[in-house]
Design a protein around this motif. Structure first.
Motif, PDB file in Angstrom:
ATOM      1  N   SER A 158       0.842  -1.213   0.000  1.00  0.00           N
ATOM      2  CA  SER A 158       0.000   0.000   0.000  1.00  0.00           C
ATOM      3  C   SER A 158       0.871   1.254   0.000  1.00  0.00           C
ATOM      4  CB  SER A 158      -0.915   0.027   1.225  1.00  0.00           C
ATOM      5  OG  SER A 158      -1.803  -1.056   1.218  1.00  0.00           O
ATOM      6  N   SER A 159       1.933   1.242   0.809  1.00  0.00           N
ATOM      7  CA  SER A 159       2.817   2.408   0.889  1.00  0.00           C
ATOM      8  C   SER A 159       3.504   2.663  -0.446  1.00  0.00           C
ATOM      9  CB  SER A 159       3.871   2.191   1.989  1.00  0.00           C
ATOM     10  OG  SER A 159       3.249   1.970   3.234  1.00  0.00           O
ATOM     11  N   VAL A 160       3.961   1.583  -1.095  1.00  0.00           N
ATOM     12  CA  VAL A 160       4.634   1.730  -2.386  1.00  0.00           C
ATOM     13  C   VAL A 160       3.688   2.333  -3.424  1.00  0.00           C
ATOM     14  CG1 VAL A 160       5.637   0.456  -4.326  1.00  0.00           C
ATOM     15  CG2 VAL A 160       6.295  -0.118  -1.983  1.00  0.00           C
ATOM     16  N   PHE A 161       2.458   1.807  -3.487  1.00  0.00           N
ATOM     17  CA  PHE A 161       1.503   2.305  -4.487  1.00  0.00           C
ATOM     18  C   PHE A 161       1.042   3.731  -4.166  1.00  0.00           C
ATOM     19  CE2 PHE A 161       1.292  -2.063  -5.876  1.00  0.00           C
ATOM     20  CZ  PHE A 161       1.033  -1.939  -7.239  1.00  0.00           C
ATOM     21  N   ILE A 162       0.915   4.057  -2.885  1.00  0.00           N
ATOM     22  CA  ILE A 162       0.535   5.429  -2.520  1.00  0.00           C
ATOM     23  C   ILE A 162       1.599   6.419  -2.985  1.00  0.00           C
ATOM     24  CG2 ILE A 162       0.300   6.994  -0.541  1.00  0.00           C
ATOM     25  CD1 ILE A 162      -1.220   4.745   0.891  1.00  0.00           C
ATOM     26  N   LEU A 163       2.859   6.087  -2.753  1.00  0.00           N
ATOM     27  CA  LEU A 163       3.939   6.985  -3.167  1.00  0.00           C
ATOM     28  C   LEU A 163       4.005   7.121  -4.685  1.00  0.00           C
ATOM     29  CD1 LEU A 163       6.697   5.842  -0.637  1.00  0.00           C
ATOM     30  CD2 LEU A 163       5.443   7.996  -0.630  1.00  0.00           C
ATOM     31  N   ALA A 164       3.832   5.994  -5.402  1.00  0.00           N
ATOM     32  CA  ALA A 164       3.877   6.038  -6.869  1.00  0.00           C
ATOM     33  C   ALA A 164       2.704   6.855  -7.420  1.00  0.00           C
ATOM     34  CB  ALA A 164       3.855   4.616  -7.426  1.00  0.00           C
ATOM     35  N   LEU A 165       1.502   6.614  -6.883  1.00  0.00           N
ATOM     36  CA  LEU A 165       0.328   7.365  -7.351  1.00  0.00           C
ATOM     37  C   LEU A 165       0.407   8.834  -6.964  1.00  0.00           C
ATOM     38  CD1 LEU A 165      -2.488   4.773  -6.593  1.00  0.00           C
ATOM     39  CD2 LEU A 165      -1.809   5.631  -8.840  1.00  0.00           C
ATOM     40  N   ASP A 166       1.044   9.119  -5.822  1.00  0.00           N
ATOM     41  CA  ASP A 166       1.220  10.504  -5.406  1.00  0.00           C
ATOM     42  C   ASP A 166       2.032  11.263  -6.451  1.00  0.00           C
ATOM     43  OD1 ASP A 166       1.082  12.734  -3.797  1.00  0.00           O
ATOM     44  OD2 ASP A 166       2.899  12.226  -2.682  1.00  0.00           O
ATOM     45  N   LEU A 167       3.071  10.623  -6.944  1.00  0.00           N
ATOM     46  CA  LEU A 167       3.918  11.243  -7.972  1.00  0.00           C
ATOM     47  C   LEU A 167       3.111  11.500  -9.246  1.00  0.00           C
ATOM     48  CD1 LEU A 167       6.753  12.084  -8.976  1.00  0.00           C
ATOM     49  CD2 LEU A 167       7.112   9.705  -9.644  1.00  0.00           C
ATOM     50  N   VAL A 168       2.355  10.491  -9.672  1.00  0.00           N
ATOM     51  CA  VAL A 168       1.589  10.605 -10.917  1.00  0.00           C
ATOM     52  C   VAL A 168       0.491  11.669 -10.792  1.00  0.00           C
ATOM     53  CG1 VAL A 168       0.042   9.388 -12.495  1.00  0.00           C
ATOM     54  CG2 VAL A 168       2.055   8.220 -11.574  1.00  0.00           C
ATOM     55  N   MET A 169      -0.273  11.618  -9.683  1.00  0.00           N
ATOM     56  CA  MET A 169      -1.390  12.552  -9.522  1.00  0.00           C
ATOM     57  C   MET A 169      -0.907  13.986  -9.339  1.00  0.00           C
ATOM     58  SD  MET A 169      -4.063  10.356  -7.216  1.00  0.00           S
ATOM     59  CE  MET A 169      -5.381  11.552  -7.452  1.00  0.00           C
ATOM     60  N   THR A 170       0.223  14.150  -8.647  1.00  0.00           N
ATOM     61  CA  THR A 170       0.765  15.504  -8.486  1.00  0.00           C
ATOM     62  C   THR A 170       1.151  16.085  -9.841  1.00  0.00           C
ATOM     63  OG1 THR A 170       1.585  14.970  -6.286  1.00  0.00           O
ATOM     64  CG2 THR A 170       2.581  16.852  -7.387  1.00  0.00           C
ATOM     65  N   GLN A 171       1.784  15.269 -10.667  1.00  0.00           N
ATOM     66  CA  GLN A 171       2.170  15.734 -12.002  1.00  0.00           C
ATOM     67  C   GLN A 171       0.943  16.073 -12.847  1.00  0.00           C
ATOM     68  OE1 GLN A 171       5.041  16.482 -13.247  1.00  0.00           O
ATOM     69  NE2 GLN A 171       4.390  16.769 -15.370  1.00  0.00           N
ATOM     70  N   LEU A 172      -0.088  15.227 -12.752  1.00  0.00           N
ATOM     71  CA  LEU A 172      -1.273  15.428 -13.588  1.00  0.00           C
ATOM     72  C   LEU A 172      -2.137  16.595 -13.111  1.00  0.00           C
ATOM     73  CD1 LEU A 172      -2.460  11.743 -14.168  1.00  0.00           C
ATOM     74  CD2 LEU A 172      -1.386  13.273 -15.826  1.00  0.00           C
ATOM     75  N   MET A 173      -2.264  16.761 -11.789  1.00  0.00           N
ATOM     76  CA  MET A 173      -3.236  17.731 -11.260  1.00  0.00           C
ATOM     77  C   MET A 173      -2.646  19.103 -10.958  1.00  0.00           C
ATOM     78  SD  MET A 173      -5.384  15.200  -8.747  1.00  0.00           S
ATOM     79  CE  MET A 173      -6.677  16.404  -8.406  1.00  0.00           C
ATOM     80  N   LEU A 174      -1.326  19.182 -10.796  1.00  0.00           N
ATOM     81  CA  LEU A 174      -0.733  20.475 -10.447  1.00  0.00           C
ATOM     82  C   LEU A 174       0.146  21.068 -11.533  1.00  0.00           C
ATOM     83  CD1 LEU A 174       0.248  20.024  -6.686  1.00  0.00           C
ATOM     84  CD2 LEU A 174      -1.793  21.047  -7.667  1.00  0.00           C
ATOM     85  N   SER A 175       0.446  20.288 -12.561  1.00  0.00           N
ATOM     86  CA  SER A 175       1.333  20.813 -13.606  1.00  0.00           C
ATOM     87  C   SER A 175       0.541  21.675 -14.584  1.00  0.00           C
ATOM     88  CB  SER A 175       2.011  19.668 -14.339  1.00  0.00           C
ATOM     89  OG  SER A 175       1.049  18.855 -14.971  1.00  0.00           O
TER      90      SER A 175
END
Length: 247
Positions: A230-247
Motif C-alpha cells: 500500500s505504501s509503495v503504491f501510494i507513493l507512486a500514485l502521489d507522484l503521478v497525480m501531483t504531475q497530472l493535477m498540479l502541472s
C-alpha cells in the motif's frame, strides 16, 4: 515477474467480484456504516494527535530555516499551510493509515480465511468478496475526506500553538500567512488524492487478507505485506497525480 503478474491478475479478479451489485441492500448499508465507524471514526484520534504535532514541528522547522531579514515572518504560516494542504494531510496521513487500517483489514480477512469462515460463506452461495470487501471500500473512501479536513484543521492549530507559546513569530503574522494567497483548489486536490489512496489501502489489504494460506504466522505476514505494498503504491500514485493535477 510472472509471480507479480499472477498476483496482479488475482487482485483484478478479486476487485471484479467485489465491485458487483449487493444482493441485499439493507445488509450492505448496515455493514457499510459499521465499517465506517471501525475504519474511519476509530482513526480520528490518531489523525488529530499526529496532525497537531506535525503542524507544530513544521512551524518550528520553517521558522528556524528562513530566519532572514529578506523573508517576511508571515512566510512561516504560508509554508506550513502549503505543506499541510498539499502533502501531509493526504499522502503522509494515508501512509500512516495504511499501517493502522490496512493491517486491521488484512488481519481480519486473513483470520476469517484460515478459520474457514470465508469458505462457509461461499458454500452458502454468498459472494464473499462483495459481502466482506465492498462495504469496507465504500466506507473508507467516503469517510477519508473527513479525516483529511480534520488533519488540515488540527495541523494548522499545531502551528498556531507554536506562534502563541513561543516568540518565533506573532500570532497575527502566522494568521496572515495562513490566509495569504489561499487556493481552494488545493483542498479539493488533497481530498481527491486521499480518496484514491483510501481505495488503494482497502483493496490491497483485502487482497492479502482474502488469499491468506496457512495459519496465524501467514496472517501476520499478509498484514505486513499489505502495509508495504500500500505504501509503495501510494507513493507512486502521489507522484503521478501531483504531475497530472498540479502541472
Amino acid at each position: 515477474m510472472i509471480k507479480a503478474l499472477q498476483k496482479f491478475g488475482e487482485y483484478v479478479l478479486l476487485m471484479l467480484r467485489t465491485m458487483t451489485i449487493p444482493e441485499r441492500w439493507s445488509v450492505f448499508f448496515k455493514q457499510t456504516f459499521k465499517e465506517m465507524y471501525k475504519l474511519g471514526v476509530d482513526s480520528i484520534w490518531i489523525v488529530i494527535f499526529i496532525s497537531i504535532f506535525i503542524g507544530a514541528v513544521l512551524t518550528i522547522q520553517v521558522s528556524l530555516n528562513i530566519q532572514s531579514p529578506m523573508i517576511p515572518d508571515f512566510t512561516v504560516g504560508y509554508i506550513t499551510r502549503e505543506v499541510i494542504l498539499l502533502e501531509f494531510s493526504s499522502s503522509i496521513m494515508c501512509l500512516i493509515l495504511a499501517g493502522k487500517v490496512g493491517s486491521n483489514i488484512a488481519s481480519e480477512l486473513g483470520t476469517m480465511r484460515v478459520t474457514e469462515q470465508i469458505d462457509a460463506l461461499e458454500i452458502m452461495g454468498v459472494n464473499s468478496a462483495n459481502y466482506l470487501i465492498l462495504p469496507k471500500v465504500v466506507a473508507f473512501v467516503l469517510f477519508i475526506p473527513v479525516l483529511v479536513i480534520l488533519s488540515m484543521f488540527f495541523g494548522i492549530i499545531g502551528g498556531y500553538f507554536i506562534a502563541w507559546a513561543t516568540d518565533m513569530l506573532t500570532i497575527a503574522k502566522y494568521e496572515y500567512g495562513i490566509q495569504y494567497w489561499f487556493r481552494p483548489y488545493y483542498v479539493q486536490y488533497s481530498i481527491l488524492k486521499s480518496m484514491v489512496f483510501a481505495f488503494v489501502i482497502v483493496s490491497i489489504a483485502s487482497y492479502y487478507g482474502y488469499y491468506v494460506k496457512g495459519g496465524a504466522l501467514q496472517v501476520g505476514k499478509a498484514s505486513t505485506n499489505s502495509v508495504v505494498m500500500s505504501s509503495v503504491f501510494i507513493l507512486a500514485l502521489d507522484l503521478v497525480m501531483t504531475q497530472l493535477m498540479l502541472s
